[in-house]
Write a protein that holds these residues in place. Structure first.
Motif, short mmCIF file in Angstrom:
data_model
loop_
_atom_site.label_atom_id
_atom_site.label_comp_id
_atom_site.label_asym_id
_atom_site.label_seq_id
_atom_site.Cartn_x
_atom_site.Cartn_y
_atom_site.Cartn_z
N UNK A 58 28.60 40.51 46.68
CA UNK A 58 28.20 41.03 45.37
C UNK A 58 29.34 41.86 44.82
N UNK A 59 29.69 41.59 43.56
CA UNK A 59 30.81 42.29 42.93
C UNK A 59 30.35 42.94 41.62
N UNK A 60 30.86 44.13 41.37
CA UNK A 60 30.70 44.82 40.09
C UNK A 60 32.06 44.92 39.43
N UNK A 61 32.16 44.43 38.21
CA UNK A 61 33.43 44.46 37.47
C UNK A 61 34.56 43.87 38.30
N UNK A 62 34.24 42.84 39.08
CA UNK A 62 35.24 42.15 39.88
C UNK A 62 35.55 42.78 41.22
#
Length: 255
Positions: A58-62
């Motif tokens: 899972x990634x946030x803003x890459x």
């Protein structure tokens, strides 16, 4: 008035997640004179409820979140510190590396959120919900609090019931992806059941005073083993009234 939350894990989830247990306290300011205006932060708990995804990133803003890869039925164990803003949320299959779900969510400062990765058979969703613990501050004293998420694909809108003895606290149909609000329930043993034409699962949970629970309806109809339809649960935290602050070290470790 602040609420102090401790994320807990149950022993039927991965034992490695138990090492992640800790307390996180949020507020809107810092006492660190060297950083008088730290970036706004919020809390995010992640859960992999996609039964045909053995593990996901899972990634946030890459940027990949800690705890990756997250196995099926695994969760972050705590509310991770993240920067509050409108941010893209991406989920990748750990085995193939392919993106399987993407969304954008506006994470507000000093709040708590849950991200449920749900779906199956190349149809997945990042389900982000605010865990509105502030709404529980005036709830009945001495209660526990329970909500549920229906993460069972093709579950046929089961009727979810939560009972204690002769008292019914929840009795409602739940579409796939539905997340209920928190319900105040007296401490003690409850029975949870989800019943439809394709799903019939139940279990008992013993609730403790002031603790906050999420019941996870998960699995695939007709499957066996870990991917069978079943009810798991996590403890999101415990209601308390303690002052707290967001220190600069925690801000530095935000994502």
């Amino acid at each position: 008035m602040k609420h102090y939350f401790i994320a807990e894990i149950r022993n039927y989830l991965l034992a490695i997640s138990a090492m992640l247990l800790c307390a996180i306290v949020f507020s809107g300011c810092s006492d660190d004179d060297d950083n008088p205006n730290p970036p706004p932060v919020t809390g995010l708990m992640t859960l992999n409820l996609a039964p045909d995804q053995e593990a996901v990133d899972i990634a946030l803003s890459g940027n990949l979140l800690p705890g990756s890869p997250l196995p099926y039925l695994g969760y972050s164990g705590v509310y991770l510190n993240i920067y509050a803003a409108e941010r893209p949320v991406q989920t990748f299959s750990y085995l193939s590396g392919n993106e399987i779900a993407a969304t954008t969510h506006n994470f507000m400062e000093d709040q708590y959120y849950s991200l449920f990765v749900i779906g199956a058979n190349d149809n997945y969703r990042n389900l982000v919900v605010m865990d509105n613990f502030d709404s529980l501050s005036n709830a009945a004293a001495g209660s526990a609090y329970l909500r549920f998420v229906n993460a069972i694909p093709d579950s046929g809108n089961p009727v979810v019931t939560v009972t204690m003895g002769d008292s019914a606290y929840v009795d409602t149909p739940a579409a796939f992806g539905a997340v209920s609000g928190f319900t105040a329930i007296p401490p003690g043993e409850i029975s949870i059941r989800a019943l439809s034409s394709t799903t019939d699962i139940s279990r008992s949970i013993t609730l403790e005073q002031s603790k906050i629970y999420t019941a996870l309806l998960t699995g695939m109809p007709g499957e066996t083993g870990d991917t069978k339809t079943q009810i798991r649960y996590v403890v999101n935290g415990m209601l308390a009234e303690e002052p707290g602050k967001q220190d600069s070290a925690a801000v530095a470790n935000s994502f």
